[in-house]
Design an enzyme around this catalytic site. Structure first.
Site, PDB file in Angstrom:
ATOM      1  N   HIS A  11       0.848  -1.188   0.000  1.00 32.33           N
ATOM      2  CA  HIS A  11       0.000   0.000   0.000  1.00 32.33           C
ATOM      3  C   HIS A  11       0.885   1.241   0.000  1.00 32.33           C
ATOM      4  CE1 HIS A  11       0.897   0.316   4.337  1.00 32.33           C
ATOM      5  NE2 HIS A  11       0.671  -0.983   4.373  1.00 32.33           N
ATOM      6  N   ARG A 389       1.789  13.251   7.543  1.00 31.30           N
ATOM      7  CA  ARG A 389       1.540  14.385   8.420  1.00 31.30           C
ATOM      8  C   ARG A 389       1.535  15.708   7.641  1.00 31.30           C
ATOM      9  NH1 ARG A 389       0.452  10.501  11.550  1.00 31.30           N
ATOM     10  NH2 ARG A 389       1.772   9.955  13.316  1.00 31.30           N
TER      11      ARG A 389
END
Length: 543
Positions: A11, A389
């Site tokens: 992924h 982030r």
């Protein structure tokens, strides 16, 4: 020499480019395709490559595929051991074997013979040890799985990796955390951070039981025995309300994870004597565990790769090849390694969108004034972040002094109300407001205790357990955000602003100006700061 790194197998497909000993570019495919995590982590999707991210990395450096000296693919099919519990593993392996041909098709001109397989956990380790500020350090990698292992412990000496321990599958701390994520009603290999947030609302009352199920072995490894999570609490369907029993399970798993990581770190310290520890693998995105490793573990310094998940193996693979060819490329210059746009390009997007905008003489002061007036600001500046982030390039900003702003931001993003938001603060001011975690902390990978009386002054960034996942800002690294923080404090007395990612639930972070304009237009955001330009909602849609 020119080295391209590719992550594709599980992924978060991504690409990264190292040229002549310098990290030039790194980006995740989701930012281009607008599919969260790029794809689902299934064997059937292992053929999907980060085609757009790789092509952009080459364009950014002015290169063609034939200019590359080598390509790192962060998975080695020769290391795979077929296991009965791994459905369709042969298909995933076949796709990896054929990856050089797939890459040559995706990047016309590339010689398939230029593609090298870098073991998954070696790529993770390189993304930590070689990208860290140090040439010598211990390195700890924990994630769901690679070819045949789920963990690597070792050390770097002058850029060379010595592997000291690995843990063979099926034992995996990352897969255990994925299992409980799914049990609590969230997508696995995606929303594990929600379990970490939920844990703060519970009590670890199942800890003793989990100590029997998850335990270290004294040789740098561990065991995770099969577990029926229904023994602890009924599974949640997606979107079903959670209870205190579910929070208690989350708290118990989180606590046991932290304990096991501390034991693994203790073993590694005894074997290496290193003062510094670099972390990678998806488990290293668990900022609560990272802080406990620093606060209670034996290492004096801990550094976590900002793209610690699988996307970071693209960078790690490229760094590994560069090191092997005698061109070391660390340390990492920062996380702003993705796409950026000129002022002229940004203005063109705004002109096409036919929205009114201004160009303030002092953008930082203008945005600070909007924040002081309790307006939510979409912030789009510089090159996009590499990793999950929002670090001041693609962010939503708000006033931290109003507790309701946590709810407001979660409403903007369409996400669960138990999710916390984070503070941005000048590095020089952080120690007086936040404790326990490290300073500087530029990547939001540690939690800090919020000191009294600041908990009452900045309630929008204080989690239920009294902590905050801070980002410290250095004036040299980000003078514009420094200006915003300085001007905001002059107006409010608060040296902190709220920061969360510029996206809505289920969608990747905004990456290009269209993404930012779509988010601004479809959610109750008051102001968009797109490069040097300001777009105000009232001027676009009327008051």
């Amino acid at each position: 020499m020119k080295f391209l790194g590719i992550n594709a197998i599980f992924h978060d497909p991504a690409a990264a480019l190292v040229v002549d000993g310098k990290i030039v570019a790194a980006a995740e495919e989701e930012r281009f395709s607008r599919r969260k995590h790029g794809k689902r982590p299934l064997a059937f999707s292992a053929w999907e490559l980060p085609e757009q991210a790789a092509a952009w990395c080459l364009r950014e450096a002015g290169l063609a595929p034939e200019d590359l000296d080598a390509v790192a693919y962060s998975y080695d099919p020769a290391l795979v051991v077929q296991r009965p519990e791994c459905d369709w593993e042969d298909l995933r392996t076949e796709y990896a074997v054929r990856a050089p041909a797939f890459l040559a098709t995706a990047l016309p001109g590339l010689d398939p013979g230029q593609v090298s397989y870098v073991p998954h956990h070696v790529a993770h380790a390189a993304s930590a040890g070689l990208a860290s500020p140090w040439r010598d350090c211990a390195v700890l990698v924990c994630d769901g799985r690679g070819e045949n292992v789920s963990h690597l412990a070792g050390r770097y000496r002058d850029g060379e990796l010595e592997v000291l321990a690995t843990q063979e599958l099926p034992h995996s701390l990352g897969l255990m955390y994925e299992d409980v994520t799914q049990h609590l009603g969230f997508p696995r290999s995606s929303d594990e951070y929600k379990v970490m947030a939920m844990a703060s609302y519970g009590r670890p009352r199942h800890l003793e039981s989990l100590r029997e199920i998850v335990h270290t072995t004294g040789d740098g490894g561990f065991r995770v025995e099969p577990v029926d999570w229904n023994v602890y609490v009924k599974a949640l369907a997606a979107g079903e309300p959670w209870t205190s029993d579910h929070a208690d399970l989350a708290a118990s798993v989180q606590a046991r994870l932290e304990e096991v990581l501390l034991e693994l770190a203790g073993w590694l310290y005894e074997r290496t004597g290193e003062r510094r520890l670099a972390l990678a693998g998806g488990v290293a995105l668990n900022c609560v565990a990272n802080t406990r490793l620093l606060a209670e573990g034996p290492f004096e310094e801990v550094w976590a790769q900002p793209a610690a998940g699988d996307s970071g193996t693209a960078l790690g693979g490229a760094l590994h090849l560069a090191q092997a060819h005698g061109e070391p490329a660390g340390p990492m210059p920062g996380a702003a390694l993705g796409r950026g746009f000129t002022d002229e390009e940004l203005a063109a997007f705004l002109d096409v969108a036919r929205v009114p905008y201004t160009r303030p003489a002092d953008l930082g002061a203008a945005v600070a004034a909007e924040l002081a007036a309790d307006r939510i600001v979409a912030w789009f500046q510089g090159r996009a972040e590499y990793g999950p982030r929002a670090l001041g390039q693609r962010s939503l900003l708000a006033h931290p002094g109003h507790a309701r702003n946590t709810e407001r931001l979660n409403d903007v993003k369409g996400r669960e109300q138990f999710r916390p938001t984070a503070p941005m603060v000048l590095e020089s001011r952080a120690p007086e407001i936040f404790g326990r975690g490290p300073v500087p902390s530029p990547y939001m990978l540690f939690v800090h205790d919020v000191r009294d009386p600041w908990r009452e002054r900045i309630p929008a960034v204080v989690h239920v357990d009294g902590t905050a996942r801070i980002q410290t800002i250095s004036p040299d690294a980000d003078p514009l955000m420094t200006r915003v923080l300085t001007e905001f404090e002059a107006r409010t007395g608060l040296p902190v602003v709220v920061n969360t990612s510029l996206n809505t639930a289920g969608r990747p972070m905004a990456d290009d100006p269209r993404d930012a304009l779509e988010c601004f237009g479809s959610s109750p955001v008051d102001v968009l700061a797109l490069g040097p330009y300001l777009v105000r909602r009232g001027e676009v849609f009327g008051s």
